[in-house]
Design a protein around this motif. Structure first.
Motif, PDB file in Angstrom:
ATOM      1  N   PHE A  21       0.778  -1.175  -0.036  1.00 30.92           N
ATOM      2  CA  PHE A  21       0.018  -0.048  -0.006  1.00 30.92           C
ATOM      3  C   PHE A  21       0.815   1.317  -0.013  1.00 30.92           C
ATOM      4  O   PHE A  21       0.444   2.413  -0.782  1.00 30.92           O
ATOM      5  CB  PHE A  21      -0.947   0.053   1.240  1.00 30.92           C
ATOM      6  CG  PHE A  21      -1.950   1.131   1.176  1.00 30.92           C
ATOM      7  CD1 PHE A  21      -2.934   1.244   0.341  1.00 30.92           C
ATOM      8  CD2 PHE A  21      -1.582   2.083   2.114  1.00 30.92           C
ATOM      9  CE1 PHE A  21      -3.747   2.543   0.601  1.00 30.92           C
ATOM     10  CE2 PHE A  21      -2.508   3.186   2.264  1.00 30.92           C
ATOM     11  CZ  PHE A  21      -3.329   3.421   1.436  1.00 30.92           C
ATOM     12  N   ARG A  22       1.971   1.093   0.738  1.00 34.87           N
ATOM     13  CA  ARG A  22       2.918   2.580   0.798  1.00 34.87           C
ATOM     14  C   ARG A  22       3.700   2.701  -0.266  1.00 34.87           C
ATOM     15  O   ARG A  22       4.181   3.983  -0.336  1.00 34.87           O
ATOM     16  CB  ARG A  22       3.509   2.312   2.350  1.00 34.87           C
ATOM     17  CG  ARG A  22       2.889   2.561   3.382  1.00 34.87           C
ATOM     18  CD  ARG A  22       3.733   2.423   4.410  1.00 34.87           C
ATOM     19  NE  ARG A  22       2.801   2.528   5.828  1.00 34.87           N
ATOM     20  CZ  ARG A  22       3.264   2.412   6.905  1.00 34.87           C
ATOM     21  NH1 ARG A  22       4.659   1.823   7.010  1.00 34.87           N
ATOM     22  NH2 ARG A  22       2.547   2.336   8.044  1.00 34.87           N
ATOM     23  N   LYS A 133       4.778   5.950  -2.265  1.00 38.62           N
ATOM     24  CA  LYS A 133       3.539   6.559  -2.957  1.00 38.62           C
ATOM     25  C   LYS A 133       3.211   7.584  -2.145  1.00 38.62           C
ATOM     26  O   LYS A 133       3.308   7.974  -0.914  1.00 38.62           O
ATOM     27  CB  LYS A 133       2.632   5.458  -2.924  1.00 38.62           C
ATOM     28  CG  LYS A 133       2.709   4.424  -3.744  1.00 38.62           C
ATOM     29  CD  LYS A 133       1.438   3.742  -3.788  1.00 38.62           C
ATOM     30  CE  LYS A 133       1.473   2.204  -4.483  1.00 38.62           C
ATOM     31  NZ  LYS A 133       0.170   1.385  -4.565  1.00 38.62           N
ATOM     32  N   ASP A 134       2.855   8.862  -2.889  1.00 36.73           N
ATOM     33  CA  ASP A 134       2.071  10.183  -2.182  1.00 36.73           C
ATOM     34  C   ASP A 134       0.700   9.767  -2.058  1.00 36.73           C
ATOM     35  O   ASP A 134       0.164   8.503  -2.425  1.00 36.73           O
ATOM     36  CB  ASP A 134       2.379  11.223  -3.166  1.00 36.73           C
ATOM     37  CG  ASP A 134       1.926  11.138  -4.450  1.00 36.73           C
ATOM     38  OD1 ASP A 134       1.419  10.167  -4.945  1.00 36.73           O
ATOM     39  OD2 ASP A 134       1.847  12.249  -5.007  1.00 36.73           O
ATOM     40  N   MET A 135      -0.352  10.654  -1.431  1.00 38.57           N
ATOM     41  CA  MET A 135      -1.447  10.385  -1.065  1.00 38.57           C
ATOM     42  C   MET A 135      -2.367  10.102  -2.197  1.00 38.57           C
ATOM     43  O   MET A 135      -3.253   9.363  -2.279  1.00 38.57           O
ATOM     44  CB  MET A 135      -1.852  11.470  -0.321  1.00 38.57           C
ATOM     45  CG  MET A 135      -3.072  11.123   0.610  1.00 38.57           C
ATOM     46  SD  MET A 135      -2.744   9.529   1.414  1.00 38.57           S
ATOM     47  CE  MET A 135      -4.199   9.824   2.685  1.00 38.57           C
ATOM     48  N   ALA A 136      -2.093  10.772  -3.314  1.00 33.03           N
ATOM     49  CA  ALA A 136      -2.835  10.743  -4.554  1.00 33.03           C
ATOM     50  C   ALA A 136      -2.782   9.287  -5.270  1.00 33.03           C
ATOM     51  O   ALA A 136      -3.862   8.712  -5.748  1.00 33.03           O
ATOM     52  CB  ALA A 136      -2.506  11.715  -5.726  1.00 33.03           C
ATOM     53  N   VAL A 141      -5.335   3.923  -6.090  1.00 32.55           N
ATOM     54  CA  VAL A 141      -5.297   2.423  -6.188  1.00 32.55           C
ATOM     55  C   VAL A 141      -6.755   2.056  -5.102  1.00 32.55           C
ATOM     56  O   VAL A 141      -7.347   1.177  -5.706  1.00 32.55           O
ATOM     57  CB  VAL A 141      -4.122   2.142  -5.133  1.00 32.55           C
ATOM     58  CG1 VAL A 141      -4.256   0.511  -4.762  1.00 32.55           C
ATOM     59  CG2 VAL A 141      -2.731   2.204  -5.718  1.00 32.55           C
ATOM     60  N   LEU A 142      -6.946   2.761  -4.171  1.00 33.28           N
ATOM     61  CA  LEU A 142      -8.468   2.534  -3.687  1.00 33.28           C
ATOM     62  C   LEU A 142      -9.490   2.673  -4.595  1.00 33.28           C
ATOM     63  O   LEU A 142     -10.353   1.731  -4.517  1.00 33.28           O
ATOM     64  CB  LEU A 142      -8.461   3.407  -2.222  1.00 33.28           C
ATOM     65  CG  LEU A 142      -7.528   2.946  -1.136  1.00 33.28           C
ATOM     66  CD1 LEU A 142      -7.705   4.170  -0.023  1.00 33.28           C
ATOM     67  CD2 LEU A 142      -7.810   1.829  -0.627  1.00 33.28           C
ATOM     68  N   LYS A 143      -9.527   3.573  -5.457  1.00 36.07           N
ATOM     69  CA  LYS A 143     -10.495   3.948  -6.186  1.00 36.07           C
ATOM     70  C   LYS A 143     -10.728   2.860  -7.232  1.00 36.07           C
ATOM     71  O   LYS A 143     -11.613   2.179  -7.691  1.00 36.07           O
ATOM     72  CB  LYS A 143     -10.287   5.225  -6.894  1.00 36.07           C
ATOM     73  CG  LYS A 143     -11.454   5.630  -7.944  1.00 36.07           C
ATOM     74  CD  LYS A 143     -11.494   6.942  -8.381  1.00 36.07           C
ATOM     75  CE  LYS A 143     -12.522   7.378  -9.295  1.00 36.07           C
ATOM     76  NZ  LYS A 143     -13.853   6.681  -9.392  1.00 36.07           N
ATOM     77  N   LYS A 144      -9.644   2.258  -7.700  1.00 36.44           N
ATOM     78  CA  LYS A 144      -9.415   1.245  -8.892  1.00 36.44           C
ATOM     79  C   LYS A 144      -9.894  -0.049  -8.237  1.00 36.44           C
ATOM     80  O   LYS A 144     -10.793  -0.753  -8.814  1.00 36.44           O
ATOM     81  CB  LYS A 144      -8.078   1.147  -9.321  1.00 36.44           C
ATOM     82  CG  LYS A 144      -7.915   0.107 -10.426  1.00 36.44           C
ATOM     83  CD  LYS A 144      -6.498  -0.133 -10.465  1.00 36.44           C
ATOM     84  CE  LYS A 144      -6.473  -1.168 -11.928  1.00 36.44           C
ATOM     85  NZ  LYS A 144      -6.901  -2.454 -11.792  1.00 36.44           N
TER      86      LYS A 144
END
Length: 161
Positions: A21-22, A133-136, A141-144
């Motif tokens: 995730f990070r 990864k940055d916040m965007a 990833v969460l949206k996908k």
């Protein structure tokens, strides 16, 4: 004639899901790891935590830092190990030099992704050269993931003719 029968490997696979995730993984390397007896017993019981771990090259050797391996319950305190001591990772010298140069040049980090036992019974640690990864990126990833779930629900509920 006697033949050696290999027991099935029931040891757990320890994954670092937070790292996926990070970070964005660029390269992944499979390394051996140097452990003492009580550490390997604890890992076979699944008592290893890779969450806060990272790898660093020091004096031409690759070291795994901040990985927690719990003490073995059936051993006395004399034989037990320090839970978060640095552990040496076993990798070819040319790969270590390549990792060190890439890490210094572009500000990348090395994170442990997984620990598992191979077919021969040896503990292997998968280490990835990664970029944070940055916040965007995390939101993307969460949206996908949510879109894929929604698409799966729609396809499941559609009537096929």
């Amino acid at each position: 004639m006697l033949t050696a029968v290999r027991k099935p490997n029931h040891a757990p696979r320890i994954d670092n899901r937070i790292a996926r995730f990070r970070y964005t993984f660029l390269d992944t390397y499979e390394c051996g790891i140097s452990l003492v007896g009580t550490e390997i017993k604890s890992v076979r019981e699944g008592k290893m935590n890779l969450r806060d771990g990272y790898a660093r090259v020091t004096d031409g050797e690759l070291w795994l830092h901040n990985v927690h391996i719990s003490v073995h319950a059936a051993s006395s305190a004399f034989f037990n190990h320090d839970e978060t001591r640095p552990r040496r990772l076993l990798l070819h010298k040319r790969d270590i030099r390549k990792l060190a140069s890439r890490q210094q040049d572009s500000g990348l980090t090395m994170v442990p992704v997984a620990a598992y036992f191979n077919a021969g019974g040896w503990l292997k640690v998968s280490v990835a050269l990664a970029r944070g990864k940055d916040m965007a990126d995390k939101r993307e990833v969460l949206k996908k993931r949510e879109d894929d779930r929604e698409m799966g629900r729609v396809l499941k509920n559609t009537v096929r003719i």
